[in-house]
Design a protein around this motif. Structure first.
Motif, PDB file in Angstrom:
ATOM      1  N   GLU A  16       5.283  -1.952 -10.679  1.00  0.00           N
ATOM      2  CA  GLU A  16       6.499  -2.709 -10.343  1.00  0.00           C
ATOM      3  C   GLU A  16       6.714  -2.763  -8.833  1.00  0.00           C
ATOM      4  O   GLU A  16       7.079  -3.795  -8.291  1.00  0.00           O
ATOM      5  N   LEU A  17       6.488  -1.653  -8.150  1.00  0.00           N
ATOM      6  CA  LEU A  17       6.663  -1.629  -6.701  1.00  0.00           C
ATOM      7  C   LEU A  17       5.688  -2.565  -6.000  1.00  0.00           C
ATOM      8  O   LEU A  17       5.957  -3.039  -4.894  1.00  0.00           O
ATOM      9  N   HIS A  18       4.584  -2.847  -6.628  1.00  0.00           N
ATOM     10  CA  HIS A  18       3.601  -3.754  -6.039  1.00  0.00           C
ATOM     11  C   HIS A  18       3.931  -5.210  -6.328  1.00  0.00           C
ATOM     12  O   HIS A  18       3.687  -6.076  -5.501  1.00  0.00           O
ATOM     13  N   HIS A  19       4.508  -5.510  -7.488  1.00  0.00           N
ATOM     14  CA  HIS A  19       4.706  -6.903  -7.900  1.00  0.00           C
ATOM     15  C   HIS A  19       6.146  -7.399  -7.845  1.00  0.00           C
ATOM     16  O   HIS A  19       6.369  -8.579  -7.684  1.00  0.00           O
ATOM     17  N   TRP A  20       7.127  -6.535  -8.055  1.00  0.00           N
ATOM     18  CA  TRP A  20       8.543  -6.890  -8.067  1.00  0.00           C
ATOM     19  C   TRP A  20       8.850  -8.047  -9.018  1.00  0.00           C
ATOM     20  O   TRP A  20       9.544  -8.996  -8.666  1.00  0.00           O
TER      21      TRP A  20
END
Length: 155
Positions: A16-20
């Protein structure tokens, strides 16, 4: 089984932190809910799976649209680029050093980043001068000075 849920949750948070995109976030919350249940009731594996899926589905279906609207509103208030460089043409920048012609390029500060820049007029633009982007050539900004405005000039 609780540790497996925790590892899955942490991995999904990393994704999630990579793609948002707010999909993996709710999968992670489901995994953490299942981990909590696994610590309380380690033998209820089927219930853990149901809780994980239920939390993820409720989050994606019920909460994600709301979160997406909030982030879309905030990002639409920011400048949206049209095409590759069309969105930055017209933006104001601050020259960091003297900006000359194509053979004597300098640098400008745009959105907190240092960019290579040249003067569109061919006349050098002094350091710490406000300028407007009139074009982009590759990764080099083409600037025109904003007359009479330099940083720290109160007039």
């Amino acid at each position: 089984m609780a540790w497996a849920w925790l590892v899955l949750g942490v991995a999904l948070v990393g994704i999630e932190l990579h793609h948002w995109a707010f999909y993996a976030l709710f999968g992670a919350l489901g995994a953490f809910a299942a981990a909590a249940l696994a610590f309380a009731s380690p033998d209820a594996v089927l219930l853990q799976l149901v809780v994980a899926v239920l939390v993820a589905v409720v989050g994606v279906a019920g909460v994600r649209p709301f979160m997406s609207r909030i982030t879309d509103r905030r990002s639409s208030a920011l400048h949206v680029a049209k095409g590759v460089h069309g969105g930055i043409v017209g933006q104001q920048v601050l020259t960091l050093d003297e900006v000359g012609d194509t053979h004597h390029a300098g640098h400008a500060l745009l959105a907190g980043e240092r960019w290579l820049a040249t003067s569109g007029s061919g006349q050098p633009i002094p350091a710490r001068t406000n300028a407007v982007i009139t074009a982009v050539s590759g990764t080099t900004l083409v600037l025109w000075a904003v007359e009479g405005l330099t940083e720290g000039n109160s007039e």
